[in-house]
Motif scaffolding. Structure first.
Motif, mmCIF file in Angstrom:
data_model
loop_
_atom_site.group_PDB
_atom_site.id
_atom_site.type_symbol
_atom_site.label_atom_id
_atom_site.label_comp_id
_atom_site.label_asym_id
_atom_site.label_seq_id
_atom_site.Cartn_x
_atom_site.Cartn_y
_atom_site.Cartn_z
ATOM 1 N N LEU A 4 -10.383 -1.904 4.198
ATOM 2 C CA LEU A 4 -9.470 -1.078 3.409
ATOM 3 C C LEU A 4 -9.774 -1.123 1.918
ATOM 4 O O LEU A 4 -9.289 -0.284 1.172
ATOM 5 C CB LEU A 4 -8.020 -1.535 3.627
ATOM 6 C CG LEU A 4 -7.498 -1.526 5.061
ATOM 7 C CD1 LEU A 4 -6.020 -1.900 5.079
ATOM 8 C CD2 LEU A 4 -7.701 -0.171 5.718
ATOM 9 N N LEU A 9 -5.202 4.094 -0.459
ATOM 10 C CA LEU A 9 -4.257 4.328 0.629
ATOM 11 C C LEU A 9 -3.176 5.305 0.177
ATOM 12 O O LEU A 9 -2.578 5.145 -0.891
ATOM 13 C CB LEU A 9 -3.611 3.012 1.071
ATOM 14 C CG LEU A 9 -4.555 1.883 1.488
ATOM 15 C CD1 LEU A 9 -3.752 0.674 1.974
ATOM 16 C CD2 LEU A 9 -5.539 2.352 2.545
ATOM 17 N N VAL A 53 0.108 1.710 -2.121
ATOM 18 C CA VAL A 53 0.072 2.970 -1.386
ATOM 19 C C VAL A 53 0.661 4.065 -2.263
ATOM 20 O O VAL A 53 1.783 3.935 -2.770
ATOM 21 C CB VAL A 53 0.866 2.883 -0.064
ATOM 22 C CG1 VAL A 53 0.843 4.226 0.669
ATOM 23 C CG2 VAL A 53 0.306 1.775 0.832
ATOM 24 N N LEU A 105 -7.575 6.927 2.812
ATOM 25 C CA LEU A 105 -6.971 6.846 4.135
ATOM 26 C C LEU A 105 -5.532 7.308 3.988
ATOM 27 O O LEU A 105 -4.830 6.874 3.062
ATOM 28 C CB LEU A 105 -7.004 5.409 4.661
ATOM 29 C CG LEU A 105 -8.389 4.810 4.911
ATOM 30 C CD1 LEU A 105 -8.261 3.317 5.210
ATOM 31 C CD2 LEU A 105 -9.089 5.521 6.064
ATOM 32 N N ALA A 107 -1.767 7.968 5.836
ATOM 33 C CA ALA A 107 -0.807 7.816 6.928
ATOM 34 C C ALA A 107 0.222 8.934 6.811
ATOM 35 O O ALA A 107 0.822 9.117 5.750
ATOM 36 C CB ALA A 107 -0.116 6.457 6.844
ATOM 37 N N TYR A 125 -3.799 1.680 9.240
ATOM 38 C CA TYR A 125 -4.786 1.898 8.183
ATOM 39 C C TYR A 125 -6.118 1.241 8.552
ATOM 40 O O TYR A 125 -7.193 1.821 8.354
ATOM 41 C CB TYR A 125 -4.297 1.307 6.859
ATOM 42 C CG TYR A 125 -3.350 2.180 6.062
ATOM 43 C CD1 TYR A 125 -3.687 3.488 5.701
ATOM 44 C CD2 TYR A 125 -2.116 1.690 5.632
ATOM 45 C CE1 TYR A 125 -2.828 4.272 4.951
ATOM 46 C CE2 TYR A 125 -1.246 2.463 4.876
ATOM 47 C CZ TYR A 125 -1.604 3.756 4.547
ATOM 48 O OH TYR A 125 -0.747 4.531 3.797
ATOM 49 N N GLN A 126 -6.052 0.018 9.076
ATOM 50 C CA GLN A 126 -7.272 -0.709 9.428
ATOM 51 C C GLN A 126 -8.060 0.019 10.507
ATOM 52 O O GLN A 126 -9.283 0.189 10.410
ATOM 53 C CB GLN A 126 -6.908 -2.126 9.902
ATOM 54 C CG GLN A 126 -8.090 -2.986 10.291
ATOM 55 C CD GLN A 126 -8.927 -3.409 9.107
ATOM 56 O OE1 GLN A 126 -8.402 -3.556 8.010
ATOM 57 N NE2 GLN A 126 -10.223 -3.587 9.316
ATOM 58 N N THR A 169 -2.570 8.044 11.283
ATOM 59 C CA THR A 169 -3.371 7.717 10.113
ATOM 60 C C THR A 169 -4.809 8.177 10.305
ATOM 61 O O THR A 169 -5.363 8.035 11.397
ATOM 62 C CB THR A 169 -3.300 6.202 9.842
ATOM 63 O OG1 THR A 169 -1.920 5.822 9.779
ATOM 64 C CG2 THR A 169 -3.992 5.827 8.551
#
Length: 235
Positions: A4, A9, A53, A105, A107, A125-126, A169
Motif C-alpha cells: 500500500l 488511498l 485516506v 487505490l 474503496a 486495500y491490500q 476496492t
C-alpha cells in the motif's frame, strides 16, 4: 502493508438513498445513530485508519446544503470532497471516481454501512493492491432455493454463494475505465461493472456487523452494536 505504501488511498462514499423504507421523511444517511447522522459514522470509519485516506462524498445535489448544515451543527470537521451525484448509483460512482487519481487505490462504499471495521477496509486495500480488485462478502447463513419458471423451487448449495457488501476496492485507473462504458440494468454494484469490463473479482471476508441500514430494524441493530462497544471510532 508494504503493497500500500506506493499508492495513495481514496474512498468514494456514495449516499443517495431516501427514507421510504425507513418510514421516514429524512434520507436514511442523515438519520441519527447515537446522536449523530449515520453518514458521519461511515466517514469516521475510514478516517480512523492508520493510513491516510482521502474521502470523497457523493450526495444528491439537493441534499448537499443540508449535509453542510449538519456538519456545522455537529462540529464535524473531517476533511472530505463533496460531489454532486447523478440520477443513478452508477452515475454517482462515476462522478466520484473523477476525483480519484489513476495511481490510487479506491474503496467504493455505501454511505449507510456505518459499522464497517478498519481491518476489513485495510484487507480490501491490500488485496486490491495485489490483485487489482477486492470485494467484501460474507457466507450465507440460511438455506436458499432457486425459483423455477413453473412456480416451484429447487434447492441450491449455499456454500457456492456469497452475500456481497461494500467496500468494493480497485485500482483507480481500472475501475474508472470500467465506468466509461454505458450503464446497463444489470450493473447493481461496482463489481458487476468491473466484471463486465473484463476484470476478475476477488473476494475478501466481510462481517455480518457491516449491515446496510435500510429499515427501522437495521437502525435499531446498529444502535445496539455501537452501544455494546463492538466498534469504536475516533471523533
Amino acid at each position: 502493508m508494504d503493497a500500500l505504501s506506493s499508492s495513495p488511498l481514496y474512498a468514494v462514499i456514495v449516499a443517495g438513498g431516501s427514507g421510504s423504507r425507513m418510514q421516514s421523511s429524512l434520507p436514511k444517511q442523515f438519520l441519527p445513530l447515537q446522536g449523530k447522522p449515520v453518514l458521519m459514522h461511515t466517514l469516521q470509519a475510514f478516517a480512523s485508519l492508520p493510513q491516510s485516506v482521502e474521502l470523497v462524498l457523493v450526495l444528491p445535489e439537493v441534499q448537499m446544503a443540508y449535509w453542510q448544515q449538519l456538519c456545522r451543527q455537529h462540529r464535524f470537521t473531517l476533511p472530505h470532497q463533496l460531489v454532486a451525484g447523478g440520477n443513478s448509483r452508477f452515475q454517482s460512482v462515476k462522478r466520484g471516481l473523477e476525483k480519484v487519481p489513476d495511481k490510487a487505490l479506491v474503496a467504493i462504499h455505501d454511505g449507510v454501512r456505518p459499522l464497517i471495521e478498519g481491518d476489513i477496509i485495510l484487507r480490501a486495500y491490500q488485496l486490491a493492491a495485489e490483485k487489482g480488485t477486492a470485494v467484501v462478502a460474507v457466507p450465507l447463513k440460511d438455506s436458499i432455493r432457486r425459483l423455477q419458471a413453473d412456480g416451484s423451487s429447487q434447492s441450491s448449495p449455499r456454500e457456492e454463494y456469497r452475500l456481497v457488501q461494500t467496500p468494493q476496492t480497485f485500482r483507480a485507473e481500472a475501475i474508472r475505465s470500467a465506468y466509461a462504458r454505458e450503464e446497463q440494468p444489470h450493473f447493481t454494484d461496482c463489481a458487476s461493472v468491473a466484471e463486465a469490463a473484463g476484470l476478475h473479482i476477488h473476494l475478501t471476508e466481510g462481517s455480518y456487523r457491516n449491515l446496510k441500514i435500510t429499515t427501522p430494524e437495521d437502525l435499531l441493530l446498529a444502535e445496539a452494536l455501537l452501544q455494546n462497544g463492538s466498534l469504536h471510532y475516533r471523533n
